[in-house]
Design an enzyme around this catalytic site. Sequence first.
Site, PDB file in Angstrom:
ATOM      1  N   HIS A 113       1.025   6.211   1.879  1.00  0.00           N
ATOM      2  CA  HIS A 113       1.766   7.170   2.706  1.00  0.00           C
ATOM      3  C   HIS A 113       2.991   7.761   2.022  1.00  0.00           C
ATOM      4  CE1 HIS A 113      -1.231   6.773   5.638  1.00  0.00           C
ATOM      5  NE2 HIS A 113      -1.084   5.469   5.681  1.00  0.00           N
ATOM      6  N   GLU A 120     -11.286  -9.192   2.907  1.00  0.00           N
ATOM      7  CA  GLU A 120     -10.015  -8.886   3.571  1.00  0.00           C
ATOM      8  C   GLU A 120     -10.324  -8.749   5.056  1.00  0.00           C
ATOM      9  OE1 GLU A 120      -7.306  -6.143   1.728  1.00  0.00           O
ATOM     10  OE2 GLU A 120      -6.521  -5.490   3.665  1.00  0.00           O
ATOM     11  N   ASN A 177       0.856  -1.188   0.000  1.00  0.00           N
ATOM     12  CA  ASN A 177       0.000   0.000   0.000  1.00  0.00           C
ATOM     13  C   ASN A 177       0.895   1.243   0.000  1.00  0.00           C
ATOM     14  OD1 ASN A 177      -1.430   2.253   1.053  1.00  0.00           O
ATOM     15  ND2 ASN A 177      -3.068   0.901   1.725  1.00  0.00           N
ATOM     16  N   GLU A 195      -8.666   0.666  -2.943  1.00  0.00           N
ATOM     17  CA  GLU A 195      -9.522   0.692  -1.747  1.00  0.00           C
ATOM     18  C   GLU A 195     -10.458   1.884  -1.878  1.00  0.00           C
ATOM     19  OE1 GLU A 195      -6.222  -1.097   1.354  1.00  0.00           O
ATOM     20  OE2 GLU A 195      -6.975   0.931   1.624  1.00  0.00           O
ATOM     21  N   ARG A 255      -6.783  12.895   1.147  1.00  0.00           N
ATOM     22  CA  ARG A 255      -5.698  13.324   2.038  1.00  0.00           C
ATOM     23  C   ARG A 255      -4.336  12.762   1.617  1.00  0.00           C
ATOM     24  NH1 ARG A 255      -7.427  10.093   7.477  1.00  0.00           N
ATOM     25  NH2 ARG A 255      -9.379  11.158   7.008  1.00  0.00           N
ATOM     26  N   THR A 309      -8.484   3.497   8.589  1.00  0.00           N
ATOM     27  CA  THR A 309      -9.720   2.716   8.545  1.00  0.00           C
ATOM     28  C   THR A 309      -9.851   1.941   9.853  1.00  0.00           C
ATOM     29  OG1 THR A 309      -9.291   2.515   6.190  1.00  0.00           O
ATOM     30  CG2 THR A 309     -11.063   1.163   7.077  1.00  0.00           C
ATOM     31  N   HIS A 335      -3.892  -4.538   7.657  1.00  0.00           N
ATOM     32  CA  HIS A 335      -3.998  -3.355   8.510  1.00  0.00           C
ATOM     33  C   HIS A 335      -3.110  -3.459   9.733  1.00  0.00           C
ATOM     34  CE1 HIS A 335      -5.418   0.375  10.173  1.00  0.00           C
ATOM     35  NE2 HIS A 335      -5.999   0.600   9.016  1.00  0.00           N
ATOM     36  N   ARG A 345      -9.210   8.224  -0.734  1.00  0.00           N
ATOM     37  CA  ARG A 345     -10.168   8.636   0.293  1.00  0.00           C
ATOM     38  C   ARG A 345     -11.003   9.791  -0.228  1.00  0.00           C
ATOM     39  NH1 ARG A 345      -8.693   6.382   5.601  1.00  0.00           N
ATOM     40  NH2 ARG A 345     -10.467   7.533   6.359  1.00  0.00           N
ATOM     41  N   HIS A 400      -5.585   3.690  -1.540  1.00  0.00           N
ATOM     42  CA  HIS A 400      -6.905   4.082  -1.038  1.00  0.00           C
ATOM     43  C   HIS A 400      -7.180   5.523  -1.475  1.00  0.00           C
ATOM     44  CE1 HIS A 400      -9.636   4.322   2.819  1.00  0.00           C
ATOM     45  NE2 HIS A 400     -10.278   4.681   1.718  1.00  0.00           N
TER      46      HIS A 400
HETATM   47  N1  PXP Z   1      -6.001  -3.091   3.991  1.00  0.00           N
HETATM   48  C1  PXP Z   1      -6.964  -2.153   4.031  1.00  0.00           C
HETATM   49  C2  PXP Z   1      -8.338  -2.510   3.589  1.00  0.00           C
HETATM   50  C3  PXP Z   1      -6.671  -0.831   4.456  1.00  0.00           C
HETATM   51  O1  PXP Z   1      -7.652   0.086   4.512  1.00  0.00           O
HETATM   52  C4  PXP Z   1      -5.345  -0.512   4.799  1.00  0.00           C
HETATM   53  C5  PXP Z   1      -5.003   0.889   5.180  1.00  0.00           C
HETATM   54  O2  PXP Z   1      -5.201   1.725   4.095  1.00  0.00           O
HETATM   55  C6  PXP Z   1      -4.377  -1.527   4.720  1.00  0.00           C
HETATM   56  C7  PXP Z   1      -4.733  -2.817   4.338  1.00  0.00           C
HETATM   57  C8  PXP Z   1      -2.952  -1.265   5.060  1.00  0.00           C
HETATM   58  O3  PXP Z   1      -2.834  -0.922   6.400  1.00  0.00           O
HETATM   59  P1  PXP Z   1      -1.440  -0.396   6.944  1.00  0.00           P
HETATM   60  O4  PXP Z   1      -1.134   0.858   6.204  1.00  0.00           O
HETATM   61  O5  PXP Z   1      -1.693  -0.192   8.387  1.00  0.00           O
HETATM   62  O6  PXP Z   1      -0.424  -1.471   6.668  1.00  0.00           O
END
Ligand code: PXP
Length: 258
Positions: free
Chosen positions: A19, A160, A16, A79, A58, A110, A203, A54, A52
């Site tokens: 960030h 998921e 992901n 996402e 952001r 989330t 997550h 959003r 994602h």
């Molecule tokens: N899976 C989903 C559905 C999420 O919403 C997120 C966060 O955007 C992640 C995985 C990844 O989470 P993390 O950034 O905490 O590893």
Amino acid sequence: MNASRPVPRVPRLGVNIDHVATIRNARGGRHPDPVAAAKLAAEAGADGITAHLREDRRHIGDEDIARLSTEIGLPLNLEMAATDEMLAIALKARPHAACIVPERREEVTTEGGLDAARHHNHLAPMVRQLSEAGIRVSLFIEADEMQLEAARALGAPVVELHTGAYCHAALDGTAAERERLLERLRRGAAFGQKLGLEVHAGHGLTYDTVPPIAAIPGIAELNIGHFLIGEAIFDGLAPAIRKMRAIIEQSALAAKAV
Ligand code: PXP
């Protein structure tokens, strides 16, 4: 495209890159570029890219999604909140997969799973339209039998499981709490597979919290972001992804050898 797929021996790693965009947006401009990070992640062994979009934009923006859809060689997992705006964007971008997540503007991330049972009537046409467009739909839910059954009733091929509570407990909770939440994830993964669902998880996962999750039988994919981007500050993104991949592989194969 939405037919069931064989479960890989080792869970796939979806990286992901949200960030990277968070850091870019702290100053505006184009650096660091999440699409460049996605390309690097591909070279480092990621199996997919997750982003994602959003509602408040952001981190990831519309242009990032358009570029991620066309410029990277890996499957894109978008996402998205269950809104008409996001549905229209997904249908236009045609990512490989769309993971429907709950979204509240005031949350930092989330915070809980989607209530697929309660929102069946709202979600059903979205799952249908995305599936008809050849997009593999996943629902981000808690490892709860009612939610898994609701996902099945909606015709989503993938769920998921939210690992956030387990990861929090691993950091700040008691050993018993961590084990209880882990067991819930194990049971959820087994029940999901019994229902014919492909099971993913994600997550809050880190080098320390990922091993027991990667060891759960039948988990097909892990989506990991924040920790990897944080580690990239110290070690670089490619080494962090390689290390995470190696831990996932070792944990999954060791569990199979038992
Ligand atoms: N899976 C989903 C559905 C999420 O919403 C997120 C966060 O955007 C992640 C995985 C990844 O989470 P993390 O950034 O905490 O590893």
